[in-house]
Design an enzyme around this catalytic site. Structure first.
Site, PDB file in Angstrom:
ATOM      1  CG  ASP A  89      -0.529   7.582  12.983  1.00 41.30           C
ATOM      2  OD1 ASP A  89      -0.858   8.306  13.921  1.00 41.30           O
ATOM      3  OD2 ASP A  89       0.224   6.585  13.125  1.00 41.30           O
ATOM      4  CB  ILE A 102      -4.778   3.119   7.758  1.00 36.30           C
ATOM      5  CG1 ILE A 102      -5.384   1.996   6.919  1.00 36.30           C
ATOM      6  CG2 ILE A 102      -5.718   3.534   8.873  1.00 36.30           C
ATOM      7  CD1 ILE A 102      -5.523   0.681   7.650  1.00 36.30           C
ATOM      8  CD  GLU A 144       3.809   4.460   1.685  1.00 36.57           C
ATOM      9  OE1 GLU A 144       4.224   4.774   2.818  1.00 36.57           O
ATOM     10  OE2 GLU A 144       2.687   4.801   1.248  1.00 36.57           O
ATOM     11  CG  HIS A 199       4.700   9.419  12.049  1.00 33.11           C
ATOM     12  ND1 HIS A 199       4.358  10.697  11.694  1.00 33.11           N
ATOM     13  CD2 HIS A 199       5.334   8.887  10.969  1.00 33.11           C
ATOM     14  CE1 HIS A 199       4.783  10.940  10.456  1.00 33.11           C
ATOM     15  NE2 HIS A 199       5.360   9.862  10.000  1.00 33.11           N
ATOM     16  CB  SER A 211      -0.061   5.429  -3.787  1.00 28.81           C
ATOM     17  OG  SER A 211       0.740   6.279  -4.573  1.00 28.81           O
ATOM     18  CD  GLU A 212      -0.002   5.940   2.604  1.00 25.63           C
ATOM     19  OE1 GLU A 212      -0.360   6.858   1.833  1.00 25.63           O
ATOM     20  OE2 GLU A 212       1.110   5.935   3.176  1.00 25.63           O
TER      21      GLU A 212
END
Lengths: 321, 326
Positions: free
Chosen positions: A83, A85, A28, A127, A57-58
Site C-alpha cells: 500500500d 508504494i 524502513e 495495509h 521516505s518511500e
C-alpha cells in the site's frame, strides 16, 4: 531444509549479497531485521553500508535505488506494505520503468523492489492491498510473486540477477509458514509458470498468497472427482501465456484466482487472453475469483468475507460443471 | 581557486554555444520543424556552464525538462542532440526520448526528466553508489525552484544529509514554477534556506555570473568529493522565454523580462574578458561563427537522418524482451 517464507527471503538476500558486491538492501527498519523479519541477520553479516535503514521516505527509497542502479549497483528496496508504494509511484512508474526506453536502451535500472503484500493480517484498508495490477499495466518493469518459501528464495534470487527493474510481491500472510526449501542453488527463470498440481478437468491460474488456498481447494475438488490443474503464474509480467493456453487446451475450463480486487485485477488480462486465443477450447466461460470490490476491512469476519477463500474457489469450479 | 582567463573563455564559448543552439531551436520549433514542445534555457546559461565547469567528465548529472543547457555544458554531442529533438533514429535516444529525456551514460548524464523533482533522488542515489564503490565521483542534480516544493526534494535531501552522499543539489531559481512567480509558490526568501532543515550548507549565488557559479560549485563539489557531504546551491537566474515555446506569459511584464535581459550572463562574461584583454571583436565573432557552424552541421545532419522504423517502438522496453506489435 525447513524454512519460513520470511527466512527464505533473508536467505536469498544474503546469498545474493555474498555472490555480488553490488547488491545492497535499503528500506524502513531493514537494519533491524525488517518489520516482518525478512532481513534478520543481514546487518551483522554485511554491515550498515549494505543494509541501510532509511527514513520513512518511500519516494526516496525507490528514487535512490533508481540512481544507484544506473550507477552500477544492484539495490534491493523494501516497501514494508505494498500500500505504501503509492507514495513512490512516480519513481516506480515514470522513472524505473521508463529510463531504459526513454534513453533508447542506453541506460538500465536493475533494481528490485520487494513489497510486503496482501491481507489476512487484520491490518485494515491501508495495509492489506494486493496492487500488482497497477504495475503489470506498465511496460518496463517485471512483476513476480511467490506462494511458497522455496519459490520466495528462488524468485528473489532471479529478480536480483535480472537486468531490469523487478517488483517482487511477497505474501505477508504466508511469512510465518514453514515449508521445505531445497538445499542447492535455486534456479528460476523469470517469465515461467510453475505447475503446482496436475489435473485434467479445470485449469486454475493463480499466484502469491492464493497458491496454498487454491491447492487446498484442489484437494477438496479431488474428493468430488474433479481434478484441477493448478498453475502458479509466479511471474505476472511477462507472464507465461503458453503454459496457460496449453493447460486450457487440455482441460477446457479456466479459473483465475487472485487476492487482489476482482475489478480490473490482473486476472482480467488472463481471462481476456484465454478468451481471445483459446475460445474454441473452452467448455465454459472463464471464471474469476478475487477480493470483493471493497477496501479490505479490519474486523476478522469482515476481512474473511471480503478476501477470496478456498471455498470460493471450489464454488467457482462447481459452478462451471 | 578563481577561474583563470582561459577557463572563463572556455565557459564563455560554451554559453555562446548553448545560446545559439537554443535560438536555433526556437526558430526551428516556430517553423514547425520540431515535434512535441520545448522549454528554452535562454538566459540561464551561466548556471549550467558554471556548475559543469566544476565537474569532471566522469561525474554524474541529472537534468530537468529545461535541460538543453545542462546537456551541452556537460559535453553532449550536438549532432546526437539535434537528431534526438527531431525524433530521428540517429538521436541520443533513438527518437524515444526527445527534448525532455536526453541521456548520455558515457558523459554521466543520467537523463533529463519530464517529472519535476524526479531527478533529485536519482542523482543522490548515483552519489550513494559512488560512495559505496569507493570512487570519488560526485553527482549533481539540476532542479528548478518549483522542484523544491515537491515532496521527494525533501525526502532526498534528508537522506543525502543523513548518509553524507557526494551530491550537489543545484537549484536554478529562475523566478517561476510553470506560470507561478516565486512569491506565489514559496514564502521563504531564499531557496537555499531550505538546506537548514537538512543540516547541509545552503548557498545562494548570482546564477547569471558564470564565475560566481563556478566558484560556488567548485567548493560544493570539493566538499562532496572529499566526503564532506551534500550542498544545496541556489543559482538566482531568469528564464527569458516562456515556460514552453508558445507560452503567452500573461503572468509577467515585458519590463521585467527586459530588466533581466540587461543582466545577460553572456554579456557579463564578455565584458570581463574584454576588460582583461582576452577577447576582442574578432575573437567574439569567431566564437559565435564557430558555434553557428557547429549547429548548422548538427541541424543539417539531423534533418538528413532517417526517422526510426515504426517497429523500433517495440525495442528498449526491457533488456531482454521485445514487446509484441500489432
Amino acid at each position: 531444509m525447513k524454512l519460513s517464507y520470511a527466512r527464505a527471503v533473508s536467505l536469498a538476500l544474503s546469498e545474493a549479497m555474498v555472490a555480488d558486491d553490488r547488491v545492497f538492501v535499503l528500506g524502513e527498519d531493514v537494519a533491524h531485521g525488517g518489520a516482518y523479519g525478512a532481513t534478520v541477520g543481514l546487518l551483522d553479516r554485511f554491515g550498515p553500508a549494505r543494509v541501510r535503514d532509511t527514513p520513512i521516505s518511500e519516494a526516496a527509497i525507490v528514487g535512490y535505488s533508481v540512481g544507484a542502479s544506473l550507477a552500477g549497483m544492484r539495490p534491493v528496496a523494501e516497501i514494508m506494505h505494498m500500500d505504501f508504494i503509492a507514495c513512490a509511484m512516480d519513481q516506480v512508474v515514470n522513472q524505473a520503468a521508463k529510463v531504459r526506453y526513454m534513453s533508447g536502451g542506453k541506460a538500465s535500472a536493475p533494481l528490485v523492489i520487494r513489497a510486503g503484500t496482501g491481507g489476512w493480517l487484520s491490518a485494515a484498508a491501508q495495509h492489506s492491498q494486493s496492487l500488482e495490477a497497477w504495475f503489470t499495466h506498465v511496460p518496463g518493469i517485471k512483476v513476480v510473486s511467490s506462494g511458497t518459501p522455496a519459490d520466495a528464495r528462488a524468485v528473489l534470487r532471479a529478480a536480483i540477477a535480472d537486468d531490469n527493474p523487478v517488483l517482487v510481491i511477497e505474501s505477508l500472510s504466508l511469512y510465518e509458514g514453514q515449508d521445505e526449501v531445497p538445499e542447492g542453488a535455486p534456479a528460476y527463470r523469470l517469465g515461467t509458470a510453475d505447475l503446482k498440481r496436475r489435473g485434467d478437468d479445470v485449469s486454475i491460474v493463480t499466484w502469491g498468497a492464493m497458491v496454498p488456498r487454491v491447492l487446498e481447494a484442489a484437494t477438496t475438488l479431488d474428493a468430488e472427482g474433479v481434478h484441477a490443474e493448478v498453475i502458479d503464474l509466479v511471474t505476472l509480467r511477462p507472464w507465461d501465456v503458453d503454459a496457460v493456453l496449453e493447460s486450457v487446451a487440455r482441460t477446457n475450463r479456466a479459473v483465475v484466482v487472485h487476492q487482489a480486487y476482482r475489478h480490473g485485477g490482473f486476472g482480467a488480462e488472463i481471462a481476456a487472453t484465454v478468451a481471445e486465443r483459446a475460445f474454441d477450447h473452452l467448455d465454459a466461460p472463464v471464471a474469476r475469483v478475487g477480493s470483493l470490490d471493497v477496501p479490505v476491512p479490519f474486523s476478522p469476519p469482515l476481512e474473511e468475507y471480503v478476501l477470496p477463500t478456498a471455498a470460493r474457489v471450489v464454488d467457482a469450479v462447481r459452478a462451471m460443471a | 581557486m578563481p577561474a583563470s582567463l582561459d577557463e572563463l573563455l572556455r565557459m564563455y564559448r560554451t554559453m555562446v554555444l548553448i545560446r545559439q543552439a537554443e535560438e536555433r531551436l526556437v526558430q526551428l520549433f516556430a517553423a514547425g520543424n520540431m515535434p512535441g514542445f520545448i522549454h528554452s534555457y535562454i538566459g540561464e546559461e551561466a548556471t549550467a556552464v558554471g556548475v559543469c565547469g566544476a565537474l569532471r567528465p566522469d561525474d554524474y548529472i541529472t537534468s530537468t525538462h529545461r535541460g538543453h543547457g545542462h546537456i551541452i555544458a556537460k559535453g553532449g554531442d550536438l549532432g546526437l542532440f539535434f537528431a534526438e529533438l527531431y525524433g530521428k533514429a540517429t538521436g541520443y535516444c533513438r527518437g524515444k526520448g526527445g527534448s525532455m529525456h536526453v541521456t548520455d551514460m558515457d558523459l554521466g548524464i543520467l537523463g533529463a526528466n519530464g517529472i519535476v523533482g524526479a531527478g533529485i533522488p536519482i542523482a543522490a542515489g548515483a552519489a550513494l553508489a559512488c560512495r559505496m564503490q569507493g570512487v570519488d565521483r560526485v553527482a549533481v542534480s539540476f532542479l528548478g525552484d518549483g522542484a523544491t516544493d515537491i515532496g521527494v526534494f525533501h525526502e532526498a535531501l534528508n537522506m543525502a544529509s543523513l548518509w553524507e552522499v557526494p551530491a550537489v543539489f543545484v537549484c536554478e531559481n529562475n523566478g517561476y514554477a510553470d506560470f507561478m512567480s516565486r512569491a506565489t509558490h514559496q514564502k521563504i526568501e531564499r531557496v537555499s534556506d531550505r538546506a537548514a532543515s537538512y543540516a547541509m550548507p545552503g548557498v545562494t549565488v548570482d546564477g547569471n555570473d558564470v564565475e560566481a557559479v563556478r566558484d560556488a560549485a567548485t567548493e560544493a563539489v570539493a566538499r562532496a568529493r572529499s566526503g564532506g557531504g551534500p550542498t544545496l546551491l541556489e543559482c538566482v537566474t531568469y528564464r527569458w522565454r516562456g515556460h514552453y515555446e508558445g507560452d503567452p506569459q500573461p503572468y509577467r511584464t515585458s519590463d521585467e523580462v527586459e530588466e533581466w535581459k540587461r543582466r545577460d550572463p553572456i554579456t557579463t562574461a564578455e565584458e570581463r574578458l574584454r576588460a582583461a584583454g582576452a577577447l576582442d571583436d574578432a575573437a567574439r565573432g569567431a566564437i559565435r561563427d564557430e558555434a553557428v557552424a557547429a549547429i548548422d552541421q548538427a541541424v543539417a545532419e539531423a534533418e538528413a537522418a532517417p526517422m526510426p522504423s515504426p517497429e523500433d517502438a517495440l525495442e528498449d522496453v526491457y533488456v531482454d524482451l521485445v514487446e509484441e506489435g500489432w
